[in-house]
Design an enzyme around this catalytic site. Sequence first.
Site, PDB file in Angstrom:
ATOM      1  N   GLY A 129      56.146  71.094  50.065  1.00  0.00           N
ATOM      2  CA  GLY A 129      56.132  72.544  49.889  1.00  0.00           C
ATOM      3  C   GLY A 129      54.755  73.146  49.709  1.00  0.00           C
ATOM      4  O   GLY A 129      54.532  74.286  50.105  1.00  0.00           O
ATOM      5  N   HIS A 179      48.122  66.761  61.682  1.00  0.00           N
ATOM      6  CA  HIS A 179      49.381  66.912  60.935  1.00  0.00           C
ATOM      7  C   HIS A 179      49.690  68.397  60.784  1.00  0.00           C
ATOM      8  O   HIS A 179      48.868  69.174  60.292  1.00  0.00           O
ATOM      9  CB  HIS A 179      49.237  66.233  59.577  1.00  0.00           C
ATOM     10  CG  HIS A 179      50.505  66.170  58.798  1.00  0.00           C
ATOM     11  ND1 HIS A 179      51.503  65.241  59.052  1.00  0.00           N
ATOM     12  CD2 HIS A 179      50.957  66.920  57.761  1.00  0.00           C
ATOM     13  CE1 HIS A 179      52.494  65.414  58.190  1.00  0.00           C
ATOM     14  NE2 HIS A 179      52.200  66.441  57.401  1.00  0.00           N
ATOM     15  N   SER A 184      45.803  67.584  57.704  1.00  0.00           N
ATOM     16  CA  SER A 184      46.867  68.594  57.659  1.00  0.00           C
ATOM     17  C   SER A 184      46.264  69.990  57.696  1.00  0.00           C
ATOM     18  O   SER A 184      45.547  70.395  56.767  1.00  0.00           O
ATOM     19  CB  SER A 184      47.683  68.435  56.376  1.00  0.00           C
ATOM     20  OG  SER A 184      48.465  69.599  56.181  1.00  0.00           O
ATOM     21  N   HIS A 198      55.525  67.914  61.068  1.00  0.00           N
ATOM     22  CA  HIS A 198      56.333  67.588  59.888  1.00  0.00           C
ATOM     23  C   HIS A 198      57.209  68.798  59.579  1.00  0.00           C
ATOM     24  O   HIS A 198      56.715  69.820  59.098  1.00  0.00           O
ATOM     25  CB  HIS A 198      55.369  67.266  58.734  1.00  0.00           C
ATOM     26  CG  HIS A 198      56.033  67.005  57.423  1.00  0.00           C
ATOM     27  ND1 HIS A 198      55.347  66.986  56.225  1.00  0.00           N
ATOM     28  CD2 HIS A 198      57.336  66.741  57.110  1.00  0.00           C
ATOM     29  CE1 HIS A 198      56.184  66.723  55.233  1.00  0.00           C
ATOM     30  NE2 HIS A 198      57.393  66.585  55.750  1.00  0.00           N
ATOM     31  N   MET A 217      57.075  74.962  57.381  1.00  0.00           N
ATOM     32  CA  MET A 217      57.901  75.216  56.187  1.00  0.00           C
ATOM     33  C   MET A 217      58.721  76.481  56.402  1.00  0.00           C
ATOM     34  O   MET A 217      58.200  77.479  56.905  1.00  0.00           O
ATOM     35  CB  MET A 217      56.999  75.418  54.972  1.00  0.00           C
ATOM     36  CG  MET A 217      56.092  74.244  54.688  1.00  0.00           C
ATOM     37  SD  MET A 217      55.089  74.587  53.239  1.00  0.00           S
ATOM     38  CE  MET A 217      54.163  73.069  53.121  1.00  0.00           C
ATOM     39  N   ASP A 240      52.309  71.093  59.316  1.00  0.00           N
ATOM     40  CA  ASP A 240      53.359  71.277  58.316  1.00  0.00           C
ATOM     41  C   ASP A 240      54.117  72.574  58.558  1.00  0.00           C
ATOM     42  O   ASP A 240      53.583  73.658  58.323  1.00  0.00           O
ATOM     43  CB  ASP A 240      52.726  71.333  56.920  1.00  0.00           C
ATOM     44  CG  ASP A 240      52.289  69.969  56.428  1.00  0.00           C
ATOM     45  OD1 ASP A 240      53.112  69.049  56.452  1.00  0.00           O
ATOM     46  OD2 ASP A 240      51.119  69.843  56.018  1.00  0.00           O
ATOM     47  N   MET A 259      59.552  70.706  57.481  1.00  0.00           N
ATOM     48  CA  MET A 259      60.165  70.901  56.153  1.00  0.00           C
ATOM     49  C   MET A 259      61.088  72.094  56.291  1.00  0.00           C
ATOM     50  O   MET A 259      60.821  73.199  55.795  1.00  0.00           O
ATOM     51  CB  MET A 259      59.062  71.122  55.104  1.00  0.00           C
ATOM     52  CG  MET A 259      58.344  69.832  54.739  1.00  0.00           C
ATOM     53  SD  MET A 259      56.756  70.117  53.940  1.00  0.00           S
ATOM     54  CE  MET A 259      55.726  70.339  55.377  1.00  0.00           C
ATOM     55  N   GLY A 298      47.540  70.478  47.940  1.00  0.00           N
ATOM     56  CA  GLY A 298      46.740  70.446  46.716  1.00  0.00           C
ATOM     57  C   GLY A 298      47.440  69.925  45.480  1.00  0.00           C
ATOM     58  O   GLY A 298      46.964  70.150  44.369  1.00  0.00           O
ATOM     59  N   MET A 306      56.988  60.738  51.243  1.00  0.00           N
ATOM     60  CA  MET A 306      56.349  61.882  50.572  1.00  0.00           C
ATOM     61  C   MET A 306      55.783  61.398  49.237  1.00  0.00           C
ATOM     62  O   MET A 306      56.500  60.813  48.428  1.00  0.00           O
ATOM     63  CB  MET A 306      57.348  63.004  50.318  1.00  0.00           C
ATOM     64  CG  MET A 306      57.765  63.785  51.558  1.00  0.00           C
ATOM     65  SD  MET A 306      56.422  64.497  52.537  1.00  0.00           S
ATOM     66  CE  MET A 306      55.590  65.555  51.350  1.00  0.00           C
ATOM     67  N   ASP A 355      51.969  61.313  52.540  1.00  0.00           N
ATOM     68  CA  ASP A 355      51.642  62.736  52.620  1.00  0.00           C
ATOM     69  C   ASP A 355      51.711  63.376  51.241  1.00  0.00           C
ATOM     70  O   ASP A 355      52.776  63.462  50.640  1.00  0.00           O
ATOM     71  CB  ASP A 355      52.649  63.403  53.575  1.00  0.00           C
ATOM     72  CG  ASP A 355      52.341  64.865  53.830  1.00  0.00           C
ATOM     73  OD1 ASP A 355      51.296  65.356  53.385  1.00  0.00           O
ATOM     74  OD2 ASP A 355      53.178  65.513  54.508  1.00  0.00           O
TER      75      ASP A 355
HETATM   76  C1  DX5 Z   1      53.087  69.137  51.522  1.00  0.00           C
HETATM   77  C2  DX5 Z   1      52.620  68.898  52.945  1.00  0.00           C
HETATM   78  C3  DX5 Z   1      51.345  68.158  53.059  1.00  0.00           C
HETATM   79  C4  DX5 Z   1      50.124  68.857  52.514  1.00  0.00           C
HETATM   80  C5  DX5 Z   1      49.205  67.797  51.944  1.00  0.00           C
HETATM   81  O1  DX5 Z   1      54.348  69.665  51.543  1.00  0.00           O
HETATM   82  O2  DX5 Z   1      53.601  68.147  53.658  1.00  0.00           O
HETATM   83  O3  DX5 Z   1      51.099  67.720  54.385  1.00  0.00           O
HETATM   84  O4  DX5 Z   1      49.438  69.623  53.464  1.00  0.00           O
HETATM   85  O5  DX5 Z   1      48.187  68.444  51.294  1.00  0.00           O
HETATM   86  P1  DX5 Z   1      47.167  67.748  50.315  1.00  0.00           P
HETATM   87  O6  DX5 Z   1      46.446  66.690  51.084  1.00  0.00           O
HETATM   88  O7  DX5 Z   1      46.295  68.892  49.937  1.00  0.00           O
HETATM   89  O8  DX5 Z   1      47.942  67.194  49.156  1.00  0.00           O
HETATM   90 ZN    ZN Z   2      53.148  67.183  55.667  1.00  0.00          ZN
END
Ligand code: DX5
Ligand code: ZN
Length: 220
Positions: free
Chosen positions: A141, A32, A7, A65, A36, A34, A67, A144, A136, A174
């Site tokens: 959001g 991946h 990601s 993805h 948002m 993301d 969001m 880490g 999920m 994810d």
């Molecule tokens: C969270 C994202 C994830 C995120 C995962 O909302 O959809 O894809 O980047 O990050 P890590 O692997 O750091 O938990």
């Molecule tokens: Zn994601």
Amino acid sequence: MIHLAPSILAADFWNLGQNIAAAEAAGARYLHIDVMDGDFVPSISFGMPVIASIRKKTDMIFDVHLMVSNPERYIERFAACGADIITVHVEACRHVDRVLQQIRACGCKVGVALNPVTSLHTLDYMIDMVDMILIMTVNPGFGGQEYIKTSTKKIQKLRTRLNELGLNKDIQVDGGIRKNNVHVVLEAGANVIVSGTSVFSGDIAQNVKDYLEIFKKYEG
Ligand code: DX5
Ligand code: ZN
């Protein structure tokens, strides 16, 4: 087949191109992405211009993805800027069936995402329409975060259900996946593994190789 989907949310944006190239050279096939919107989730990440510019430089599978609230507003544009897979949240769509058809009509693979407390029953009347189900394993959001442990049962239940139906679909996970807990989701039946922090912190190539090495033990 088990895939790693690094990601880019966790990448160093100053060196985004090099970060992606390092992951690809080490053997990652999925990327991946993301997106948002600051509405469906509290944070804002990036959108079409970023995807379009990296599309010119790599043929990795762009796993987008969304969001984003009411994602039907943007499906065609994400397809046009290079998405291969588009995943929308059931919680973000008023007419999920229509949005899934819209993604298919654009020639993209269809993904549907479920937040941690959204029931698997939501999938009952759409399972034939999707290629991938994203479970999920954190609240969407932010990168880490810690893996939510109740996700394991959910992944197991979904894989069992798909097997009963004779459906060979991808289960993506994810959030909060690290090298030291990835075995939990693999054993539960997930096969598309998203990881941000644990790929893009430190030695990217080595991280990807470590994951691919772990995957070998679970491949039939
Ligand atoms: C969270 C994202 C994830 C995120 C995962 O909302 O959809 O894809 O980047 O990050 P890590 O692997 O750091 O938990
Ligand atoms: Zn994601």
